[in-house]
Design an enzyme around this catalytic site. Structure first.
Site, PDB file in Angstrom:
ATOM      1  N   GLU A   1     -32.314   3.668 -10.316  1.00 48.29           N
ATOM      2  CA  GLU A   1     -31.100   2.846 -10.402  1.00 48.29           C
ATOM      3  C   GLU A   1     -30.908   2.089  -9.102  1.00 48.29           C
ATOM      4  OE1 GLU A   1     -28.197   5.796 -10.962  1.00 48.29           O
ATOM      5  OE2 GLU A   1     -29.170   6.609 -12.741  1.00 48.29           O
TER       6      GLU A   1
ATOM      7  N   LEU B   1     -26.021  12.142  -7.767  1.00 47.87           N
ATOM      8  CA  LEU B   1     -26.889  12.973  -8.612  1.00 47.87           C
ATOM      9  C   LEU B   1     -26.108  13.309  -9.889  1.00 47.87           C
ATOM     10  CD1 LEU B   1     -29.573  14.357  -8.892  1.00 47.87           C
ATOM     11  CD2 LEU B   1     -28.787  16.187  -7.420  1.00 47.87           C
ATOM     12  N   HIS B   2     -25.956  12.295 -10.733  1.00 46.07           N
ATOM     13  CA  HIS B   2     -25.178  12.466 -11.972  1.00 46.07           C
ATOM     14  C   HIS B   2     -26.047  13.130 -13.042  1.00 46.07           C
ATOM     15  CE1 HIS B   2     -27.198   9.034 -13.926  1.00 46.07           C
ATOM     16  NE2 HIS B   2     -27.308   8.616 -12.684  1.00 46.07           N
ATOM     17  N   ALA B   3     -25.491  13.289 -14.216  1.00 44.87           N
ATOM     18  CA  ALA B   3     -26.152  14.124 -15.223  1.00 44.87           C
ATOM     19  C   ALA B   3     -27.549  13.645 -15.610  1.00 44.87           C
ATOM     20  CB  ALA B   3     -25.258  14.210 -16.462  1.00 44.87           C
TER      21      ALA B   3
END
Lengths: 90, 339
Positions: A89, A14-16
């Site tokens: 992604e 859960l990146h930016a």
């Protein structure tokens, strides 16, 4: 109060940018949406970016999405879909 | 809905050129004034008549100012009367936009007669050629630059040219007034901003002559900013470095949350960084605009808070995945926010 569990599937976690997408999704609904780590170590308001980033959810982290309000079910469904799809992604 | 209308300014009549040129040029008509309204200058570049007088006219460009200096006058002076008239006629005076004699030199009377006959504006300046060339081409560069009028307010905020745009009634002028009256920033133009592309990478914004110093504030009417707040509240024309677009919260489709990606807007073919600010009660627009400018200034100097934060967060995610330990992740997270 509705809730559902979901696992972070994508490599980057859960990146930016993923978090921003999640927050945008949650903001489409009027319900209060919360996300917790299943291990209980952190919880976040799904409509607040910094709060969601604080979950530090890497790949494989189990989350519980809860919502309360008129459109709680749709909100949970939509947020979980976004997460399960790995934020578009791999 | 388009908020701009284009006015491609590819040409300027010789009469306008004379009226708007810098006063130092002291442009005077010696002959051919009747052609000044119809003949157009279309290039900021200047030519010297030079070789064309000797018969080599190949490189004469019709839309340029043709300079006549000491060498041209001297060349003509040593010709016989007939040859002189012949040389001048040969220039095809109908094709030339205008000629400019420097150093207040006195041209041969044949030149004056021929210019009068064909309606070629023959101008004179006291300046020497080199100075005249610089001033004229600088002025033409500005006058001929592609331009458009944009609906918005242009301010100088911390030295940066900031164009505030948005639908009418959204509060552009009120936001600008707050920035001027309470925070000491400076007004370039309110409501209509004349934008010129003065170089391949620069846009210059200025106020139309009539509107200079004036603003319209709903409920107050038309006010004069210089009289009310002093001359320091006014700015000269300013390059446009940043566009801030105000939108009603409901209309804003995709509000920036991270601030990672710089958005742009195209003005006269140039990309200008753009920030989109949703408007709602309880949001102080002037503070937001000031902060947007500070962020932009920092970023231009290589400091990007959003990028730094995201890098730290990515490191944290990676570490927590490697350790696969929840407590570690949590520890990282709280440290990341504190430091």
């Amino acid at each position: 109060m509705c809730e559902r569990c979901v696992v972070i599937p994508n490599r980057l976690g859960l990146h930016a940018r993923a978090a921003a997408q999640l927050v945008r999704t949650a903001n489409l609904y009027t319900s209060d949406v919360r996300i917790e780590r299943l291990d209980g170590s952190a919880a976040a308001d799904a409509k607040s970016l910094l709060s969601v980033l604080m979950l530090a959810a890497a790949r494989g982290t189990q989350l519980r999405v809860r919502a309360e309000g008129e459109d709680a079910e749709q909100a949970i469904k939509h947020v979980c879909e976004v997460i399960a799809a790995g934020f578009g992604e791999e | 809905m388009s908020e701009t209308h284009k006015e491609d300014y590819g040409a300027i009549a010789v009469s306008d050129f004379r009226a708007q040129a810098p006063a130092r040029l002291h442009l005077q008509f010696l002959a051919g004034e009747r052609g000044a309204m119809t003949r157009q200058i279309t290039s900021p570049r200047i030519q010297k008549l030079g070789l064309a007088l000797a018969g080599f006219k190949h490189y004469i460009h019709s839309g340029r100012v043709q300079l006549v200096g000491q060498s041209e006058i001297g060349y003509l002076a040593q010709l016989s009367t007939d040859a002189r008239r012949e040389a001048i006629r040969n220039l095809d005076l109908n094709r030339i936009a205008c000629a400019l004699i420097t150093k207040n030199l006195v041209p041969p009377h044949e030149m004056i007669e021929e210019a009068e006959r064909s309606g070629l504006p023959l101008l004179q300046t006291p300046l020497v050629s080199s100075e005249a060339i610089t001033l004229v081409s600088e002025h033409l560069q500005y006058a001929l630059a592609p331009r458009e009028i944009r609906h918005g307010v242009l301010l100088d905020v911390y030295g940066l040219g900031v164009l505030i745009e948005g639908r009418s009634g959204i509060g552009k002028s009120e936001c600008a007034l707050d920035l001027i009256a309470r925070r000491g920033h400076r007004l370039v133009a309110d409501d209509a901003v004349e934008v010129r592309r003065i170089a391949h990478d620069a846009l210059l914004g200025s106020a139309p002559e009539l509107l200079r110093e004036y603003m319209e504030i709903r409920g107050l009417g038309i006010i004069n900013v210089r009289e009310l707040f002093g001359v320091s509240a006014m700015s000269n024309p300013k390059t446009i470095d940043l566009v801030v677009r105000l939108e009603r919260w409901a209309e804003t489709g995709d509000v920036e949350r991270l601030g990672l990606d710089e958005k742009h807007v195209k003005i006269l073919g140039l990309e200008v960084p753009r920030v989109l600010l949703p408007v709602s009660s309880g949001r102080s627009l002037s503070t937001l605009v000031e902060t947007a400018v500070r962020v932009h200034l920092l970023r231009a100097r290589g400091t990007d808070a959003a990028q730094n934060f995201v890098r730290r967060h990515a490191e944290l995610l990676q570490a927590s995945e490697e350790d696969d330990g929840i407590t570690v992740a949590k520890g990282h997270a709280s440290r990341a926010i504190k430091t």
